[in-house]
Each structure stands twice: as C-alpha cells, then as structure tokens.
Design an enzyme around this catalytic site. Structure first.
Site, PDB file in Angstrom:
ATOM      1  N   CYS A 418       6.737  24.225 -29.163  1.00  0.00           N
ATOM      2  CA  CYS A 418       6.149  23.108 -29.901  1.00  0.00           C
ATOM      3  C   CYS A 418       4.665  23.374 -30.177  1.00  0.00           C
ATOM      4  O   CYS A 418       4.359  24.249 -30.977  1.00  0.00           O
ATOM      5  CB  CYS A 418       6.413  21.790 -29.190  1.00  0.00           C
ATOM      6  SG  CYS A 418       6.436  20.418 -30.351  1.00  0.00           S
ATOM      7  N   HIS A 554      12.194  21.814 -28.578  1.00  0.00           N
ATOM      8  CA  HIS A 554      12.058  21.945 -27.119  1.00  0.00           C
ATOM      9  C   HIS A 554      13.368  22.433 -26.499  1.00  0.00           C
ATOM     10  O   HIS A 554      14.201  21.609 -26.101  1.00  0.00           O
ATOM     11  CB  HIS A 554      11.703  20.588 -26.509  1.00  0.00           C
ATOM     12  CG  HIS A 554      10.345  20.113 -26.853  1.00  0.00           C
ATOM     13  ND1 HIS A 554       9.261  20.296 -26.033  1.00  0.00           N
ATOM     14  CD2 HIS A 554       9.880  19.475 -27.951  1.00  0.00           C
ATOM     15  CE1 HIS A 554       8.178  19.782 -26.595  1.00  0.00           C
ATOM     16  NE2 HIS A 554       8.533  19.277 -27.764  1.00  0.00           N
ATOM     17  N   GLU A 556      13.824  23.537 -23.680  1.00  0.00           N
ATOM     18  CA  GLU A 556      13.871  23.235 -22.242  1.00  0.00           C
ATOM     19  C   GLU A 556      14.671  21.974 -21.928  1.00  0.00           C
ATOM     20  O   GLU A 556      15.182  21.821 -20.824  1.00  0.00           O
ATOM     21  CB  GLU A 556      12.454  23.125 -21.666  1.00  0.00           C
ATOM     22  CG  GLU A 556      11.632  21.906 -22.066  1.00  0.00           C
ATOM     23  CD  GLU A 556      10.859  22.076 -23.371  1.00  0.00           C
ATOM     24  OE1 GLU A 556      11.245  22.942 -24.180  1.00  0.00           O
ATOM     25  OE2 GLU A 556       9.879  21.337 -23.582  1.00  0.00           O
TER      26      GLU A 556
HETATM   27  N1  GLN Z   1       1.019  17.907 -31.086  1.00  0.00           N
HETATM   28  C1  GLN Z   1       1.996  18.657 -31.803  1.00  0.00           C
HETATM   29  C2  GLN Z   1       2.706  17.815 -32.843  1.00  0.00           C
HETATM   30  O1  GLN Z   1       2.703  16.609 -32.754  1.00  0.00           O
HETATM   31  C3  GLN Z   1       2.979  19.304 -30.861  1.00  0.00           C
HETATM   32  C4  GLN Z   1       3.782  18.322 -30.065  1.00  0.00           C
HETATM   33  C5  GLN Z   1       4.448  18.918 -28.840  1.00  0.00           C
HETATM   34  O2  GLN Z   1       4.035  19.970 -28.342  1.00  0.00           O
HETATM   35  N2  GLN Z   1       5.442  18.237 -28.293  1.00  0.00           N
HETATM   36  O3  GLN Z   1       3.278  18.338 -33.748  1.00  0.00           O
END
Ligand code: GLN
Length: 578
Positions: A418, A554, A556
């Site tokens: 992310c 994600h 995970e």
């Molecule tokens: N801050 C970034 C976004 O909103 C990544 C979010 C995250 O790592 N969950 O796109």
C-alpha cells in the site's frame, strides 16, 4: 441444529488473549464439523477503528466486504479460514448510531429511548445476528423484547447502505462466538453484559458464557494467586451472569487443587476450569485447549453429544513444521509505528510464510523516521529482505523512500504494501525517471509530478470515516510477471486468456497515476496487476530485480494458517535463496 451462542468475556486485566481463545474455540468446533462464526463487540464509541491511530488500538484489519475492524478479526480469519464481514465487528458507536438514526427517522415515536431496552436490544439483535425484530421467544414476555423492537424497520444503519441487512445471507450457523472487548467492571461494557445476561436467560442451554481471567504468580511468595479470578467472577455474578467455563491464563502450571479451589469459589464445574499457560506460539493454543477439553466442556454444557476428539491433522502438521523451523531468516519491517500490534497481519503473514518455507522469520522493526542515506546500509545490514509498510501521512515517508532506493540499487528483495508500494513508485520517479520533485498528492497536493494521485472517486469526499476504497477488488495479473508466477500454483477457475484474476483487500485513497505508466514501463518498472473495472494499477514490479514488488492492496489480510499468502510465500522463498 439451532444456532448456539458462546459469549467470551475477560476479567482482571486486558491483553489476556481473548481473541486467541475465541479463535481457538472457533477452530476446535469447526474441526468437529460445525459451521461457526466469530464476532467482536468493542465498547468504544468510534463507529469503527478505521479512524484510530494504530498506537491506540493496533492494526486496523479490513474484511472482504470493506469493514475496517479490530485486529482480533485477523486472528479469527487466520485460525478458522472463515471470511468475516461487517457484521462481525461491532462497536458501541455503531449500536448507538443505529438506534439514534431510527429515533431521528421517527421509528420510535412516542417512546423514551433508553440504554435498557433500546441499546441492549440492539446489542442482542447483533449478538444473535438476527434481522430485526429482535429475537423474542413467544413464551417469554420480557418487557424489553416486545413492542418497540417489532416496529423497527429492517436494515443496517444508513452509513453503509450498500451492504445486506444482518442475517439472511448466512443461514445455518451452528455456533456464533461473541467476544466482548474490554475487562469486566469497565463502565462502558455494562450494556453488553446486560445484553448477555438477558440472552443467557432467554436462550437457556443454547448459550454458554466463557470467562477468561488471569492467575498471577507472585515470585516473592512463590505462589499462584486465584483471588483476582474470584473477584472477577463475583463482579460478573453481580451483573447476573454466572460463567459456565473459566479459562485461566497463567505463566505457571496450575495443579488440580488450585483448579478445584477456583471451581468451588466460582460455582463452576471442575472440568470447566481450564488453564491456558503461556505457549511458545499462539497457534499452539487450540490444541492445548483441546487437550484440556475446552470444546468438550462447551458441548456438554449445551447438551450436544461430545463424540470423538478430532485429529486436526493439517493444523498439527503445521505445528510440527513450526517447531522444526529453527533456521532464522532476518526480515526488516520499515515502518513508523514502533508497536508490535501495528503491523500484526504483516508479521503473522511473514511468520506463516517462513514456517511453510521451514524457517523462523526474525522480524526487525526499522523505524523509517530514523532512516537516513548515511545510516541505511547499517540499518539493513543482515536483512535478507524488507517489507515497506502501509501507512498514512508525511511522517516517516522519506525514510521509506531511502530504503526503497537502497534495496533497489543493491537488489535486496523488497515487498511494498500500500503506502510502501507508493513509496517504491515515488523513489523510482525521483531516481530513475529524473523527477526530483515526484510525490504523492497525499503528501503534497501541489506536487508537479504527482505519480501517486488521489483516486477520482475520492475527490469529493470530506468525511474521514469508512470512506476509503475498502474491501476486496479484482486484479488481473500479467502473464509471465513474478506476481503471476507467485499466484499461479493456486488453481483458479477464473483464469482466462493467460491472465489470472485475483481478489485482494484494499484500504486507500491514492493510486498510481496512469499518466506516467508508459514512462515507468519503458524504464523498467512494470505494472503487472490491474483492476479491470477501474484500470487501476494494483501491482508494480521490476522484473530484472530478484524480487521488487509493490502491491496497492493488502495481501496480509488474507494469509491464514492453513493457506499462507502466495506473495508472502514467494517473497520469503526468494529471501531464502540469497
Ligand atoms: N495513505 C495511502 C493512501 O491512502 C496508503 C494507505 C495504506 O497504506 N493503507 O492511498
């Protein structure tokens, strides 16, 4: 079989591992062939933990249907492999919001809205996972499960209109396990306890209360002390709840005399006093609980024949592998939250992938705020690979970018998740494409090279809570890419035309800016995973490196004990062959 309900509460201190015990009960019943679900009720006022700083409450876990939830749901899914939904994570805030929304709509006209019965009824309804009206056996005429509930309309609270109402869609659950967050005696958990008291009374043998307490060992006296447990049970009894089963957390073995003492003082059968000693791994807990007959005690209380003890072969095989995985693999976790629980699912995913690759993943937290160009080599010394962690906001991002540059130029396996993926993209723009000022619009809305930009659908959103791109979305993998190879061993019927369609969970507002796609690809960073509906870049990789992959989603969240995630598996395997 009618659905049975198991309530799990905790006393004496917090952090006893109620989530692990709840997940273990789920696992053990599942192993006996029952269909289970596990849900968490948190007594705080936030609608969900999505707006909480991880320092407050650890990682925010995301369900497939896009609910931001407590990290215990991660344990539930990792242990049982079930997919939880928004109905599995409830807070006081959500309960109140649902009731207040109805009050504003006029659904209770003429009534005074009170904690009892309106709030407790809403809690009960969700504990039972029943659509409105609240469960109410006709033979029982409790004043609080009558008229007011029956008039209520069906449906979830208004802030999530796209999701189906409670119940209905899941039918046929044999067991619903409900864990209540917090510790007995907390003022804020009182309505939950009252709801359990009422349900226990209404459901009779179809409900079981499991209470988890702590038995401290006093070194100076060389004694284990049961008094806090006795007090905790008294407190529960004071609220009208007699626990059926006690699980005693302890660092030392409790002998039978000690268990008998607890049983006698707490009105609990001896066979229902179970001890949960510290284990070398949380995944040992289910078999330890089985050994002590926790699942059998639950079945007996409910009046279901206990039958044979399931062998749990796949689980035991996993434990065997875990015990044998002695060789260490050092992985750096580059993030800004210096707290074990902040990256819980990533840590567990690495652990699991390690075990399946016969190694013990030793995870080293590297605080990205402290990373500089000067010290990065030293910070990453000895690491077989690094994970660049998710996150929000400016703090610590330059350190992540420095780490991404170092591992790219030194060809150290790197997994960006992310925000971690976004930092890999920014680093590449700055140091390969030559855009020194490249950034994410999150960090600098006016950046001239916004290689990471706000998603179109996010532009007009002003509310913070529950408004990100959340939950599972599809992603098509490009044939021949490393990501494709990682996923390929999983037979997937949706495979079509050389591309593999996967589904992964998300939690973000910003995305790869497609304007720059060609430039990236020409310079060697390939976009190998694309969401077909929105043409959004989900995975980038540099094929000429050993393993340099960033995922916007994600992975995970969907790694489980019996099914470790393919990307983590592939990453760990590459780290091992260093
Ligand atoms: N801050 C970034 C976004 O909103 C990544 C979010 C995250 O790592 N969950 O796109």
């Amino acid at each position: 079989m009618d659905t049975k309900y198991i309530f799990v509460t905790g006393g004496v201190v917090s952090s006893l591992g109620k989530g692990i015990i709840s997940a273990s009960i789920g696992k053990l019943l599942q192993a006996r062939g029952y269909k289970v679900t596990i849900q968490k009720f948190d007594p705080y006022i936030n609608i969900d933990p999505g707006t909480l700083n991880p320092y407050e409450h650890g990682e925010c876990y995301v369900t497939e249907d896009g609910m931001e939830t407590d990290l215990d749901l991660g344990h539930y899914e990792r242990f049982t492999g079930i997919h939880t939904t928004r109905h599995n994570s409830i807070t006081t805030g959500r309960i109140y919001k649902a009731v207040i929304d109805r009050e504003r709509r006029g659904d209770y006209l003429g009534k005074t809205i009170q904690v009892v019965p309106h709030i407790t009824d809403e809690i009960k309804r969700r504990m039972l996972r029943s659509p409105l009206p609240t469960f109410c056996p006709p033979s029982l005429t409790l004043p609080n499960c009558s008229a007011s509930n029956r008039q209520l309309p069906r449906g979830e609270e208004t802030y999530s209109p796209n999701h189906p109402p409670l119940g209905g869609q899941e039918g046929g659950l044999d067991f619903v396990i409900t864990e209540v967050g917090g510790t007995i005696g907390d003022i804020e958990s009182a309505p939950f306890m009252e709801a359990i008291r009422q349900l226990r009374w209404q459901l009779g043998r179809d409900a079981v209360c499991v209470h988890l307490t702590y038995v401290p060992y006093l070194k100076a006296a060389d004694e284990l002390k049961t008094k806090p447990t006795q007090h905790s049970v008294k407190e529960l009894q004071g609220m009208g709840i007699q626990p059926d089963i006690l699980v005693l957390r302890t660092e030392r073995h409790l002998d039978d005399a000690m268990r008998l003492k607890v049983a006698g003082f707490c009105n609990v059968d001896l066979e229902c006093v179970v001890q949960s000693e510290d284990m070398p791994s949380i995944y040992e807990v289910p078999v330890n609980m089985q050994k002590q007959g926790l699942d059998a005690a639950i079945l007996r209380k409910i009046g279901i024949p206990v039958g044979e003890t399931p062998a749990m072969k796949p689980w035991r095989d996993f434990l065997e592998k875990q015990r044998n995985a002695k060789r260490e693999l050092h992985i750096g976790l580059v993030g800004k939250y210096d707290l074990q629980d902040a990256y819980k699912s990533i840590r567990e995913s690495l652990n699991l992938a390690g075990i399946y690759n016969d190694v013990k993943a030793k995870i080293h937290f590297i605080n990205s705020e402290e990373v500089t160009k000067e010290n990065i080599a030293e910070k990453l010394d000895g690491m077989a690979g690094i994970v660049i962690c998710p996150g929000f906001g400016q703090r610590g991002i330059e350190g992540k970018i420095i780490a991404a540059e170092y591992t790219r130029t030194h060809d150290i396996p790197t997994f960006g998740i992310c925000l971690g993926m976004q930092m890999m993209v920014i680093e590449f723009a700055r140091n390969v494409l030559g855009y020194q000022d490249a950034n994410s619009a999150e960090m600098n809305p006016d950046t001239p090279h916004n290689v990471i930009d706000i998603m179109e659908e996010q532009k007009n959103i002003t509310q913070m809570g529950g408004t990100m791109r959340l939950g599972a979305y599809e992603c098509e993998l490009k044939e021949g890419s490393r990501a494709y190879e990682a996923y390929r061993p999983t037979p997937d019927p949706s495979r079509d035309g050389g591309e593999l369609l996967i589904k992964e969970r998300h939690r973000h507002r910003y995305e790869f800016n497609n304007k720059y796609k060609e430039e990236y690809e020409a310079a060697g960073m390939k976009c190998v995973g694309i969401n077909p509906a929105a043409d959004l870049v989900e995975i980038v990789e540099i094929p000429e490196k050993r393993w340099y992959i960033g995922a916007q989603f994600h992975p995970e969240y969907s790694s489980t004990v019996l099914h470790p995630h393919p990307l983590f598996m592939s990453f760990v395997k590459t780290c091992l062959n260093g």
